[in-house]
Design an enzyme around this catalytic site. Structure first.
Site, PDB file in Angstrom:
ATOM      1  N   ALA A 205       0.772  -1.246   0.000  1.00 39.54           N
ATOM      2  CA  ALA A 205       0.000   0.000   0.000  1.00 39.54           C
ATOM      3  C   ALA A 205       0.802   1.295   0.000  1.00 39.54           C
ATOM      4  O   ALA A 205       0.297   2.321  -0.461  1.00 39.54           O
ATOM      5  CB  ALA A 205      -0.949   0.015   1.202  1.00 39.54           C
ATOM      6  N   ALA A 206       1.997   1.318   0.573  1.00 42.52           N
ATOM      7  CA  ALA A 206       2.719   2.595   0.729  1.00 42.52           C
ATOM      8  C   ALA A 206       2.926   3.285  -0.617  1.00 42.52           C
ATOM      9  O   ALA A 206       3.157   2.617  -1.629  1.00 42.52           O
ATOM     10  CB  ALA A 206       4.061   2.350   1.401  1.00 42.52           C
ATOM     11  N   PRO A 207       2.788   4.626  -0.669  1.00 44.26           N
ATOM     12  CA  PRO A 207       2.568   5.569   0.436  1.00 44.26           C
ATOM     13  C   PRO A 207       1.095   5.818   0.780  1.00 44.26           C
ATOM     14  O   PRO A 207       0.786   6.711   1.551  1.00 44.26           O
ATOM     15  CB  PRO A 207       3.201   6.853  -0.088  1.00 44.26           C
ATOM     16  CG  PRO A 207       2.949   6.796  -1.559  1.00 44.26           C
ATOM     17  CD  PRO A 207       3.079   5.343  -1.939  1.00 44.26           C
TER      18      PRO A 207
ATOM     19  N   LYS B 122      -3.235   5.171  -3.400  1.00 43.06           N
ATOM     20  CA  LYS B 122      -4.279   4.309  -3.964  1.00 43.06           C
ATOM     21  C   LYS B 122      -5.258   3.875  -2.878  1.00 43.06           C
ATOM     22  O   LYS B 122      -6.468   3.806  -3.115  1.00 43.06           O
ATOM     23  CB  LYS B 122      -3.644   3.085  -4.633  1.00 43.06           C
ATOM     24  CG  LYS B 122      -2.684   3.409  -5.759  1.00 43.06           C
ATOM     25  CD  LYS B 122      -2.067   2.141  -6.323  1.00 43.06           C
ATOM     26  CE  LYS B 122      -0.852   2.455  -7.176  1.00 43.06           C
ATOM     27  NZ  LYS B 122       0.287   2.941  -6.360  1.00 43.06           N
TER      28      LYS B 122
ATOM     29  N   ASP C 249       1.922  -2.906   4.242  1.00 43.08           N
ATOM     30  CA  ASP C 249       3.210  -2.726   3.579  1.00 43.08           C
ATOM     31  C   ASP C 249       4.274  -3.470   4.362  1.00 43.08           C
ATOM     32  O   ASP C 249       4.241  -3.492   5.601  1.00 43.08           O
ATOM     33  CB  ASP C 249       3.591  -1.248   3.458  1.00 43.08           C
ATOM     34  CG  ASP C 249       4.659  -1.038   2.386  1.00 43.08           C
ATOM     35  OD1 ASP C 249       4.272  -0.881   1.213  1.00 43.08           O
ATOM     36  OD2 ASP C 249       5.857  -1.080   2.716  1.00 43.08           O
TER      37      ASP C 249
ATOM     38  N   ASP D  73       4.982  -9.329   5.336  1.00 42.02           N
ATOM     39  CA  ASP D  73       5.562  -9.661   4.031  1.00 42.02           C
ATOM     40  C   ASP D  73       4.482 -10.305   3.169  1.00 42.02           C
ATOM     41  O   ASP D  73       4.034 -11.415   3.452  1.00 42.02           O
ATOM     42  CB  ASP D  73       6.748 -10.614   4.232  1.00 42.02           C
ATOM     43  CG  ASP D  73       7.485 -10.931   2.930  1.00 42.02           C
ATOM     44  OD1 ASP D  73       6.946 -10.623   1.847  1.00 42.02           O
ATOM     45  OD2 ASP D  73       8.594 -11.486   3.006  1.00 42.02           O
TER      46      ASP D  73
ATOM     47  N   ASP E 265      -0.468  -3.842  -6.060  1.00 41.83           N
ATOM     48  CA  ASP E 265       0.433  -2.965  -6.809  1.00 41.83           C
ATOM     49  C   ASP E 265       1.847  -3.434  -6.454  1.00 41.83           C
ATOM     50  O   ASP E 265       2.453  -2.957  -5.508  1.00 41.83           O
ATOM     51  CB  ASP E 265       0.205  -1.503  -6.433  1.00 41.83           C
ATOM     52  CG  ASP E 265       1.009  -0.560  -7.307  1.00 41.83           C
ATOM     53  OD1 ASP E 265       1.042  -0.769  -8.533  1.00 41.83           O
ATOM     54  OD2 ASP E 265       1.624   0.385  -6.762  1.00 41.83           O
TER      55      ASP E 265
ATOM     56  N   CYS F 105       4.391  -0.417 -11.854  1.00 39.12           N
ATOM     57  CA  CYS F 105       4.852   0.784 -12.543  1.00 39.12           C
ATOM     58  C   CYS F 105       6.023   0.404 -13.448  1.00 39.12           C
ATOM     59  O   CYS F 105       7.044   1.090 -13.507  1.00 39.12           O
ATOM     60  CB  CYS F 105       5.229   1.897 -11.560  1.00 39.12           C
ATOM     61  SG  CYS F 105       6.421   1.410 -10.291  1.00 39.12           S
TER      62      CYS F 105
END
Length: 441
Positions: free
Chosen positions: A264-266, A269, A287, A314, A332, A385
């Site tokens: 999730a970080a940062p 989303k 995270d 993890d 993600d 990404c």
């Protein structure tokens, strides 16, 4: 008696320190620049120098090697960085006279107690002129090596790109890596509306234009002013790239559902998912790095999200207690970052084939766990990404061939029904980004 130091820290010296850390693979340039504490320094100039050197490092080193009598002789790292900064300024920046660049280089050598290199610095820098890069590139006869040198991309990175893309597309990608990154904000509908934010920006002379495929995002042309307004602190809008915003819309969780954001970080989303759900239901934001939870929590508070809980584990290790618990899951995944090189230019220098293979293995472990945590009939979105096929399209094939009871879900994007969305870094409104959606039978 207080002794006043002869030298005062300036932007070039700070840039040398940052670049030395980046080029020994111990830090990301954007994080190191943001951590500069001296308020008297011009952070924009530091960013220009640091990014300019990293974006052109292989080219700068090649030109320097042609000037050295013994090219293979190892120079001290700080002298290498002083050379790179100075050659970059001479070749690519028009706002500083060459004599001043040379003088600053000599002063930097003195600051770092490397006076014995001042003669070689002076001689080589005075021998380089603006426009010289083309003269040296012409000497490289191998076409692939010339492209790697001109765009300063490592052989490993270049090999993967050239496997996936034609030369024409490859050049477009490499050009985009060295282009100015667009600054995009997403309006937070929990606190405001796009019309309200537009009116605020117009009153405060903030220049913006419409986003090409998102109806709740804007491209800002003078981004420095955005953070000065109280409305940013109040959470009326947040900084978020086009692909990052789109992926939450693709998952599109219903109100009162249970959602897991596995990496999730940062938290951009995660907070967008909360907005889509209108603060109903529940979201578990995880995270692996517990230190990053603070940033997620800051975004949660600023943006007014009330249905998010944060945890740290993890994601590649299976958690029995989450089996079949979630209606929607966002993965993600950790990836090469090949779609965001304009933000982290060192990626194209130091990301290796071995590292990417390790990431692919981790991605698959996270995916296996994610589908176990998903309820029957639930939806999972896998995104990166990255623009590398092995992390994207080939992972979709792996999912369909290796995970049971999973169907790919069509995604409606720009009036087309797609198996996945792949955004390229040279397109307007986004960095490179990939997303695909699945349903558990």
């Amino acid at each position: 008696m207080i002794r006043i130091p002869f030298f005062i820290m300036n932007e070039r010296i700070e840039s040398v320190i940052i670049l030395e850390k980046v080029n020994t693979e111990s830090g990301y340039s954007n994080e190191l620049i943001n951590s500069v504490k001296n308020q008297d320094l011009n952070r924009n100039f530091i960013r220009e120098l640091v990014y300019g050197v990293i974006e052109n490092k292989i080219l700068l080193d090649y030109i320097l090697s042609t000037k050295l009598k013994r090219p293979n002789k190892k120079l001290p790292t700080k002298i290498q960085e002083i050379f790179r900064i100075s050659i970059f300024q001479i070749l690519f920046l028009d706002n500083v006279p060459k004599y001043a660049i040379v003088n600053e280089a000599l002063e930097a050598a003195k600051y770092f107690k490397l006076d014995k290199y001042k003669n070689i610095l002076n001689a080589i820098l005075r021998d380089i002129e603006k426009g010289d890069e083309e003269k040296y590139l012409k000497k490289i006869k191998d076409r692939n090596l010339r492209i790697q040198t001109e765009f300063s991309v490592s052989k490993d990175f270049y090999d993967i790109l050239s496997k996936d893309y034609s030369t024409k597309t490859l050049i477009k990608i490499l050009n985009s890596y060295n282009s100015k990154q667009e600054f995009i904000i997403r309006i937070n509908k929990l606190k405001s509306s796009i019309e309200d934010v537009k009116n605020i920006f117009e009153r405060n002379n903030i220049l913006f234009k419409e986003h090409p495929f998102l109806n709740n995002s804007l491209i800002i042309e003078n981004p420095g002013e955005v953070f000065k307004l109280e409305y940013f602190k109040k959470g009326f809008y947040t900084v978020q790239d086009g692909g990052s915003t789109l992926v939450s819309k693709v998952l599109n969780p219903k109100k009162n559902s249970r959602v897991l954001d596995l990496c999730a970080a940062p938290g951009s989303k995660t907070c967008h998912l909360s907005e889509i759900m209108e603060n109903t239901g529940s979201i578990l934001a995880n995270d692996i790095h517990s230190k990053k939870l603070k940033k997620i929590q800051e975004n949660i508070k600023r943006l007014g999200c009330k249905n998010i809980e944060t945890v740290s584990f993890d994601a590649s290790e299976y958690k029995e207690k989450y089996n079949g618990e979630f209606d929607y899951i966002l993965i993600d995944a950790p990836c090469s970052g090949s779609g965001i090189v304009s933000r982290k230019p060192e990626i194209k220098l130091y990301r290796t084939k071995e590292q990417i293979q390790e990431l692919i293995t981790i991605q698959r472990k996270i995916l296996e766990n994610g589908f176990k945590y998903l309820k029957k009939g639930g939806s999972l979105v896998y995104s990166t990404c990255s623009i590398f096929s092995d992390e994207n399209e080939n992972q979709v094939k792996w999912i369909l061939n290796n995970i049971e009871n999973v169907n790919i879900s069509k995604i409606d994007f720009r009036n087309k029904e797609l198996d996945y969305i792949k955004l390229m870094p040279y397109e307007i409104g986004n960095n490179g980004f990939f997303m695909s959606k699945f349903t558990k039978k």
